[in-house]
Design a protein around this motif. Structure first.
Motif, mmCIF file in Angstrom:
data_model
loop_
_atom_site.group_PDB
_atom_site.id
_atom_site.type_symbol
_atom_site.label_atom_id
_atom_site.label_comp_id
_atom_site.label_asym_id
_atom_site.label_seq_id
_atom_site.Cartn_x
_atom_site.Cartn_y
_atom_site.Cartn_z
ATOM 1 N N GLN B 196 52.804 100.129 46.562
ATOM 2 C CA GLN B 196 53.243 100.509 47.909
ATOM 3 C C GLN B 196 52.048 100.639 48.839
ATOM 4 N N THR B 197 50.943 101.161 48.282
ATOM 5 C CA THR B 197 49.738 101.279 49.085
ATOM 6 C C THR B 197 49.259 99.914 49.549
ATOM 7 N N VAL B 198 49.279 98.969 48.609
ATOM 8 C CA VAL B 198 48.836 97.620 48.980
ATOM 9 C C VAL B 198 49.740 97.030 50.045
ATOM 10 N N VAL B 199 51.055 97.140 49.828
ATOM 11 C CA VAL B 199 51.995 96.490 50.734
ATOM 12 C C VAL B 199 52.064 97.198 52.082
ATOM 13 N N ARG B 200 52.007 98.529 52.074
ATOM 14 C CA ARG B 200 52.229 99.254 53.327
ATOM 15 C C ARG B 200 50.949 99.647 54.057
#
Lengths: 324, 302
Positions: B196-200
């Motif tokens: 999620q960190t990577v995507v968001r």
């Protein structure tokens, strides 16, 4: 009796931890496989080219490399002069472009006033963005005629006693020399932009030290700037060489597509990549197609070693610079 | 009585050193000037010969019948759009995912390996990549999926994608490395998972840089001829949007016209070269400008 029930799922949805754990795993594998494919692509290319060339390898063996015929009706193929042509054109190109590129890089990193550095650097890098087919078109109709009219007679009138510079047929436009010029133009932006980065990375204290000891700017460049990144400069030139070795389109447009090679570079010739490009519509028999792939394989081997060598040199000189 | 005259003029050895220095400087300036002059002459020759053949027909019609003048390169323009679109659709996700793996997950040694192999791929001659795709999906159909067996825009697009992949991946790696670690750590501290960190967080921060890197790769792919020779070269003269057909393309049109004997086709080749060079130079200049800006925005400009 009812057990005191602990309310569940009030703060976090119960699936959340699972989703994150699975998501992380999935994401890891997805990106991992993508990067694995990128790496395997190199091996896949080598394997498919080897496989495609196999019929020709079986038929001709290693004598393909030393034979010098390209006769489609008789199904006789060989690569000797194409290999020589490739080496002559690309080494000729880097002999010209190497010193020019280093000079350009020195101009951009040491001499030019800051206001000029950015725009001049961008312009020279734009030279790399011009598609090779456009450089080839310009090569056929502008550069090659100019070279045949002025440059070639001038050079052969001075150096004509050396066989490779002897005067060819009158005003032949498609020549090995024209290909060398085109490749020079194409390799300059690559080599010069890498060299500029290298020179900018030389610690300023070293350079100022040289100036402080009374060196002129040229002496500083000669004794401090260039020697401290020598490996990188060599690698930059080899990267330019790799580009020159593999260039097909622009070379095939100007070189004249002729073997056997003449002794003079002011005559038509051919290279591995150029021959492959030139035959794209003419290859009919399986053996001819396979022979073309054999040419591509030889080209691949040559450029693979050039690039790999360059990267090793860069790595080593990086480490040395970091250590100092 | 006379006092010896003191001058600041260098003499003897010092004078020679200064002259050598001056000569070297002039040589460096001349080298840089000559490269810029060559670029200028090239662009000017293409523009001066190309503009005269440009008109509305050139962009909307197909090639003229043999011997007639006029005509245009509409099929080649459409074909180039199809080819580059396919190449981008293939290369962008692969390139970005590779970069994410290298910058977010992989141990340093593996990351170095990926970089090395991508650079090797980037160093492969483009004609070899064309031959590779030819042996893979043109000469025979691809096993399992069954696509190919003949020249097509898909085959040409895949070849261009292989050219683009190392460019996209390397530029994406560079941008991802510029994303401040504080952003990632902040996200973890709030309990957000890694993906999620990577995507968001990471991707939105670096999106501008990734897209401009992709634009540079598109500019390069749009001008490539060699990968198309064996994969997407023999095509009809009609406008064709179907990716499973072989389509015309601008670079290949310039290539075949430049080798023909018909002066009308030469004029068309120059005009097509003008269109191509304007597209390539404008996109790469814009992308470069945006890339510099997004680097600065990430706070790490050099």
């Amino acid at each position: 009796m009812e057990a005191a029930s602990v309310p569940q799922g009030e703060t976090l949805a119960p699936s959340r931890g699972l989703r994150d754990r699975l998501g992380d795993k999935l994401f890891y594998w997805l990106t991992g496989i993508a990067s694995l494919i990128s790496v395997l692509l190199v091996l896949g290319i080598i394997w498919r080219i080897l496989k495609g060339a196999w019929p020709a390898i079986q038929h001709f063996g290693l004598s393909f490399v030393s034979n010098n015929v390209w006769n489609a009706p008789l199904n006789e193929f060989g690569a000797r002069d194409l290999i020589i042509g490739t080496i002559v054109t690309s080494f000729g190109a880097i002999l010209l472009s190497g010193p020019i590129s280093v000079a350009i890089a020195l101009f951009l990193s040491e001499i030019a006033p800051p206001a000029i550095r950015g725009p001049a650097g961008t312009l020279i890098e734009m030279l790399a963005a011009v598609p090779s087919v456009v450089i080839g078109l310009w090569g056929i109709y502008v550069l090659a005629p100019f070279s045949a009219q002025y440059l070639q007679p001038a050079i052969s009138s001075v150096l004509g006693w050396i066989p490779i510079f002897s005067n060819g047929q009158d005003k032949v436009e498609s020549t090995v020399f024209a290909a060398i010029l085109v490749l020079t133009i194409m390799t300059i932006p690559i080599t010069s932009s890498i060299c500029r980065e290298l020179f900018l990375g030389v610690p300023e204290e070293l350079e100022e030290g040289a100036i402080g000891l009374g060196a002129t700017r040229w002496e500083m460049v000669k004794t401090v700037t260039v020697p401290s990144v020598r490996g990188g400069v060599i690698a930059a030139v080899i990267l330019g060489l790799g580009r020159a070795l593999g260039e097909a389109i622009a070379v095939t447009q100007v070189i004249g597509n002729f073997i056997p090679l003449h002794r003079s570079i002011f005559e038509p010739g051919d290279t591995l990549a150029s021959r492959v490009a030139n035959q794209y519509q003419g290859a009919i028999t399986n053996l001819q197609i396979s022979s073309l792939i054999y040419l591509a394989l030889i080209l691949l081997v040559i450029s693979f070693f050039a690039n790999f060598g360059a990267q090793l040199i860069v790595k080593r000189s990086d480490r040395k610079l970091a250590g100092s | 009585m006379t006092t010896p005259q003191l001058t600041l003029r260098a003499t003897g050895r010092a004078r020679r050193r200064l002259i050598v220095n001056r000569v070297a400087e002039v040589a460096a300036i001349a080298a840089a000037l000559s490269a810029i002059v060559v670029l200028g002459i090239m662009v000017w020759s293409v523009a001066s010969r190309g503009i005269s053949a440009l008109n509305l027909d050139f962009f909307t019609k197909g090639p003229a019948l043999f011997g007639q003048s006029g005509g245009g390169i509409a099929p080649a323009i459409v074909g180039s759009i199809v080819l580059v679109a396919i190449a981008t659709i293939v290369a962008l996700p692969f390139g970005v995912m590779t970069a994410i793996f290298v910058s977010e997950f992989a141990p340093k040694q593996w990351a170095d390996q990926v970089r090395l192999w991508l650079d090797t791929l980037n160093g492969f001659p483009s004609i070899v990549i064309g031959i590779f795709v030819y042996t893979l999906i043109v000469k025979e159909a691809l096993p399992v999926l069954g696509i190919g067996g003949h020249q097509s825009a898909i085959a040409g697009g895949v070849a261009l994608a292989i050219i683009m992949l190392p460019l996209v991946a390397r530029s994406a790696m560079e941008v991802l490395a510029l994303v401040p670690n504080g952003l990632r750590e902040g996200s973890y501290a709030l309990g957000v998972s890694k993906w999620q960190t990577v995507v968001r967080v990471v991707l939105p921060t670096s999106l501008g840089g990734i897209l401009t890197g992709t634009t540079l790769a598109i500019a390069r792919a749009a001008g490539e001829t060699a990968p198309l020779l064996f994969t997407c070269a023999i095509a009809s003269n009609a406008v064709d949007w179907n990716p499973s057909h072989s389509v015309q393309s601008i670079p290949l049109t310039i290539f075949t016209y430049s080798e023909s004997a018909d002066p009308n086709l030469h004029a068309q080749a120059w005009a097509a070269a003008f269109v191509l060079i304007v597209f390539v130079l404008v996109t790469s200049l814009t992308a470069r400008f945006l890339l510099d800006r997004s680097r600065r925005k990430l706070g790490l400009h050099r």
